[in-house]
Write a protein that holds these residues in place. Structure first.
Motif, PDB file in Angstrom:
ATOM      1  N   LEU A 146      -1.678   3.912 -13.247  1.00 42.49           N
ATOM      2  CA  LEU A 146      -2.515   3.602 -12.087  1.00 42.49           C
ATOM      3  C   LEU A 146      -2.194   4.522 -10.915  1.00 42.49           C
ATOM      4  CD1 LEU A 146      -2.437  -0.301 -12.251  1.00 42.49           C
ATOM      5  CD2 LEU A 146      -4.405   1.170 -12.707  1.00 42.49           C
ATOM      6  N   ASP A 147      -0.898   4.798 -10.700  1.00 41.49           N
ATOM      7  CA  ASP A 147      -0.507   5.694  -9.605  1.00 41.49           C
ATOM      8  C   ASP A 147      -0.971   7.123  -9.875  1.00 41.49           C
ATOM      9  OD1 ASP A 147       0.670   3.796  -7.983  1.00 41.49           O
ATOM     10  OD2 ASP A 147       2.659   4.035  -8.857  1.00 41.49           O
ATOM     11  N   GLY A 148      -1.051   7.478 -11.153  1.00 44.73           N
ATOM     12  CA  GLY A 148      -1.496   8.824 -11.488  1.00 44.73           C
ATOM     13  C   GLY A 148      -2.996   8.984 -11.466  1.00 44.73           C
ATOM     14  N   SER A 149      -3.717   7.881 -11.385  1.00 42.34           N
ATOM     15  CA  SER A 149      -5.170   7.936 -11.319  1.00 42.34           C
ATOM     16  C   SER A 149      -5.614   7.914  -9.862  1.00 42.34           C
ATOM     17  CB  SER A 149      -5.779   6.745 -12.067  1.00 42.34           C
ATOM     18  OG  SER A 149      -5.477   5.536 -11.383  1.00 42.34           O
ATOM     19  N   ARG A 150      -6.903   7.807  -9.669  1.00 40.00           N
ATOM     20  CA  ARG A 150      -7.441   7.757  -8.306  1.00 40.00           C
ATOM     21  C   ARG A 150      -7.559   6.324  -7.797  1.00 40.00           C
ATOM     22  NH1 ARG A 150     -12.417  12.218  -8.308  1.00 40.00           N
ATOM     23  NH2 ARG A 150     -11.125  14.046  -8.829  1.00 40.00           N
ATOM     24  N   LEU A 151      -7.162   5.365  -8.622  1.00 40.17           N
ATOM     25  CA  LEU A 151      -7.292   3.974  -8.202  1.00 40.17           C
ATOM     26  C   LEU A 151      -6.266   3.604  -7.138  1.00 40.17           C
ATOM     27  CD1 LEU A 151      -7.998   2.148 -11.583  1.00 40.17           C
ATOM     28  CD2 LEU A 151      -9.583   2.541  -9.689  1.00 40.17           C
ATOM     29  N   LEU A 152      -5.032   4.046  -7.306  1.00 43.54           N
ATOM     30  CA  LEU A 152      -3.965   3.692  -6.379  1.00 43.54           C
ATOM     31  C   LEU A 152      -3.400   4.939  -5.715  1.00 43.54           C
ATOM     32  CD1 LEU A 152      -1.968   0.982  -8.387  1.00 43.54           C
ATOM     33  CD2 LEU A 152      -3.896   0.668  -6.817  1.00 43.54           C
ATOM     34  N   ALA A 153      -3.023   4.755  -4.449  1.00 42.86           N
ATOM     35  CA  ALA A 153      -2.395   5.826  -3.675  1.00 42.86           C
ATOM     36  C   ALA A 153      -1.273   5.200  -2.856  1.00 42.86           C
ATOM     37  CB  ALA A 153      -3.427   6.501  -2.766  1.00 42.86           C
ATOM     38  N   PRO A 154      -0.341   6.004  -2.339  1.00 46.66           N
ATOM     39  CA  PRO A 154       0.749   5.441  -1.527  1.00 46.66           C
ATOM     40  C   PRO A 154       0.214   4.638  -0.346  1.00 46.66           C
ATOM     41  CG  PRO A 154       1.221   7.708  -2.115  1.00 46.66           C
ATOM     42  CD  PRO A 154      -0.188   7.453  -2.550  1.00 46.66           C
ATOM     43  N   SER A 155       0.904   3.553  -0.042  1.00 46.18           N
ATOM     44  CA  SER A 155       0.481   2.681   1.052  1.00 46.18           C
ATOM     45  C   SER A 155       0.596   3.389   2.398  1.00 46.18           C
ATOM     46  CB  SER A 155       1.336   1.410   1.067  1.00 46.18           C
ATOM     47  OG  SER A 155       1.031   0.612   2.193  1.00 46.18           O
ATOM     48  N   GLU A 156      -0.340   3.057   3.287  1.00 47.67           N
ATOM     49  CA  GLU A 156      -0.300   3.589   4.646  1.00 47.67           C
ATOM     50  C   GLU A 156       0.137   2.525   5.647  1.00 47.67           C
ATOM     51  OE1 GLU A 156      -4.138   5.227   5.437  1.00 47.67           O
ATOM     52  OE2 GLU A 156      -3.886   6.914   4.032  1.00 47.67           O
ATOM     53  N   LEU A 157       0.627   1.386   5.156  1.00 49.59           N
ATOM     54  CA  LEU A 157       1.120   0.343   6.038  1.00 49.59           C
ATOM     55  C   LEU A 157       2.430   0.764   6.685  1.00 49.59           C
ATOM     56  CD1 LEU A 157       0.527  -2.805   3.774  1.00 49.59           C
ATOM     57  CD2 LEU A 157      -0.856  -2.089   5.735  1.00 49.59           C
ATOM     58  N   ALA A 158       2.659   0.279   7.874  1.00 55.27           N
ATOM     59  CA  ALA A 158       3.917   0.580   8.557  1.00 55.27           C
ATOM     60  C   ALA A 158       5.071  -0.083   7.806  1.00 55.27           C
ATOM     61  CB  ALA A 158       3.863   0.066   9.992  1.00 55.27           C
ATOM     62  N   PRO A 159       6.201   0.587   7.697  1.00 51.51           N
ATOM     63  CA  PRO A 159       7.353  -0.003   6.995  1.00 51.51           C
ATOM     64  C   PRO A 159       7.762  -1.353   7.571  1.00 51.51           C
ATOM     65  CG  PRO A 159       7.720   2.329   7.367  1.00 51.51           C
ATOM     66  CD  PRO A 159       6.483   1.976   8.125  1.00 51.51           C
ATOM     67  N   THR A 160       7.602  -1.534   8.879  1.00 52.32           N
ATOM     68  CA  THR A 160       7.958  -2.819   9.485  1.00 52.32           C
ATOM     69  C   THR A 160       7.031  -3.930   9.000  1.00 52.32           C
ATOM     70  OG1 THR A 160       6.602  -2.227  11.405  1.00 52.32           O
ATOM     71  CG2 THR A 160       8.974  -1.779  11.536  1.00 52.32           C
ATOM     72  N   ARG A 161       5.756  -3.622   8.795  1.00 54.81           N
ATOM     73  CA  ARG A 161       4.808  -4.629   8.316  1.00 54.81           C
ATOM     74  C   ARG A 161       5.137  -4.995   6.865  1.00 54.81           C
ATOM     75  NH1 ARG A 161      -0.630  -6.385   9.099  1.00 54.81           N
ATOM     76  NH2 ARG A 161      -0.558  -8.515   8.277  1.00 54.81           N
ATOM     77  N   ILE A 162       5.452  -4.001   6.063  1.00 52.79           N
ATOM     78  CA  ILE A 162       5.821  -4.275   4.667  1.00 52.79           C
ATOM     79  C   ILE A 162       7.074  -5.133   4.618  1.00 52.79           C
ATOM     80  CG2 ILE A 162       6.665  -3.219   2.540  1.00 52.79           C
ATOM     81  CD1 ILE A 162       4.813  -0.873   3.049  1.00 52.79           C
ATOM     82  N   ALA A 163       8.071  -4.801   5.462  1.00 57.06           N
ATOM     83  CA  ALA A 163       9.316  -5.573   5.486  1.00 57.06           C
ATOM     84  C   ALA A 163       9.058  -7.012   5.909  1.00 57.06           C
ATOM     85  CB  ALA A 163      10.321  -4.913   6.415  1.00 57.06           C
ATOM     86  N   ALA A 164       8.154  -7.216   6.864  1.00 54.31           N
ATOM     87  CA  ALA A 164       7.853  -8.563   7.330  1.00 54.31           C
ATOM     88  C   ALA A 164       7.191  -9.386   6.221  1.00 54.31           C
ATOM     89  CB  ALA A 164       6.953  -8.498   8.561  1.00 54.31           C
ATOM     90  N   ILE A 165       6.278  -8.762   5.471  1.00 60.57           N
ATOM     91  CA  ILE A 165       5.606  -9.474   4.374  1.00 60.57           C
ATOM     92  C   ILE A 165       6.600  -9.807   3.271  1.00 60.57           C
ATOM     93  CG2 ILE A 165       3.858  -9.271   2.563  1.00 60.57           C
ATOM     94  CD1 ILE A 165       2.256  -7.510   4.503  1.00 60.57           C
ATOM     95  N   GLU A 166       7.478  -8.857   2.961  1.00 60.10           N
ATOM     96  CA  GLU A 166       8.490  -9.099   1.933  1.00 60.10           C
ATOM     97  C   GLU A 166       9.408 -10.249   2.326  1.00 60.10           C
ATOM     98  OE1 GLU A 166       8.913  -4.655  -0.082  1.00 60.10           O
ATOM     99  OE2 GLU A 166      10.204  -5.222   1.597  1.00 60.10           O
ATOM    100  N   ALA A 167       9.739 -10.330   3.616  1.00 59.78           N
ATOM    101  CA  ALA A 167      10.570 -11.439   4.089  1.00 59.78           C
ATOM    102  C   ALA A 167       9.828 -12.761   3.977  1.00 59.78           C
ATOM    103  CB  ALA A 167      11.000 -11.182   5.539  1.00 59.78           C
TER     104      ALA A 167
END
Length: 345
Positions: A146-167
């Protein structure tokens, strides 16, 4: 004395010989009509009659690799009766319309029971028996593809937002009742839009659009709780197993494993399983949220927003019922929201 005419094939030549078969005491007399061979007495038990096919020519095997072809008519029936021949049980059943109807009904009942309960049970047993290491290897390959296809690409979310969701999600993951690892992945996916999906081995992908759509991180966590339900029940593996078996059965039935009709029939038959999985994951996620003092209404809110977003993006509205709901792999959104709101109450 009952007698019938037949065509004799001696096993050496393709040219048939006209013969007469006569029922006599103790057996059957075989007489070649052109006189090229002497009359022959055969034991009735030495004749092997093939099953009749309507009014088609019926075959009977004779000793010495020979066989005769006889017209299926009243004369043949009288001849068989005179020789004491008894038809097989299957032949007797085939001649009874009631028995044929009962047999068809039984086959349909067994097939439907296998489709509705047997195959899901077998898939559940097989999916749970597979070692987690093998399932995680499937996840790694799928995610890499999936990462090698055009379906998924690296996230553009801020690292702080990702950390907050993970918490926000961490307590839910810890309370799953399983030691199997769960990994959260954030990806940009314009072609998919706002969505989240679980791979068979515990990898959960959350798109940037879903995070943007959610009013709070708690709403994102509610969607992840639903996906954790898929992971807990190994829905991904079970769906793969069930779809593979259905594709094989439909392919054998139609005699074509590559046609569009076979693929379409497999999708339609699999959709009922997918709807069951969604209900099961909703209930599992709602119970998990409730244990942590969070309302299942959070997930209901996200379903409403996802439906509106997909409709705006040109998707179909699945809230109305009808044939579209039946063919859809997801249950009607309105039905799911109603269940979750009842759970919240």
């Amino acid at each position: 004395m009952a007698a019938i005419r037949a065509r004799l094939f001696d096993g050496h030549s393709s040219r048939p010989q006209p013969v007469r078969l006569s029922a006599v005491a103790g057996g059957v007399d075989l007489e070649v009509l052109d006189g090229s061979a002497p009359r022959e007495r055969l034991a009735a038990a030495a004749l092997h009659w093939h099953e009749p096919l309507g009014r088609a020519v019926r075959r009977v095997d004779l000793p010495g690799g020979r066989h005769c072809e006889v017209v299926s008519d009243d004369a043949l029936a009288a001849f068989l009766h005179a020789t004491g021949h008894r038809e097989s049980g299957i032949t007797v059943w085939q001649r009874s319309g009631l028995r044929v109807a009962l047999a068809i009904g039984l086959i349909l009942a067994v097939g439907l029971a296998g489709y509705r309960w047997g195959l899901p049970l077998a898939a559940r047993i097989v999916a749970q028996a597979l070692p987690m290491a093998a399932v995680q290897a499937i996840d790694a390959q799928l995610l890499q593809t999936l990462d090698g296809s055009r379906l998924l690409a690296p996230s553009e979310l801020a690292p702080t937002r990702i950390a907050a969701i993970e918490a926000e999600v961490a307590p839910l993951i810890a309370d799953r009742g399983s030691a199997d690892p769960v990994r959260l992945h954030f990806r940009k996916a314009p072609a998919i839009g706002a969505n989240a999906f679980a791979l068979p081995g515990g990898d959960i992908v959350v798109t940037d659009a879903l995070v943007t759509l959610a009013p709070t991180d708690a709403h994102v966590a509610a969607v992840v709780a639903h996906e954790l339900g898929h992971v807990a029940h190994r829905h991904g593996l079970r769906n793969l197993i069930q779809a593979s078996v259905l594709a094989a059965v439909v392919g054998i039935w139609t005699g074509d494993f590559s046609s569009l009709a076979t693929a379409g029939a497999t999708v339609v038959l699999s959709s009922a399983y997918s709807r069951d999985f969604e209900h099961e994951a909703d209930a599992w996620g709602a119970a998990l949220l409730a244990r942590h003092g969070r309302s299942p209404a959070l997930l209901a809110t996200m379903l409403t927003r996802l439906e509106r977003a997909h409709r705006t993006d040109g998707g179909t509205d699945d809230a109305g019922g009808g044939l579209g709901d039946y063919l859809s792999s997801h249950p009607a959104t309105a039905e799911r929201i109603e269940r979750l709101n009842r759970a919240a109450q």
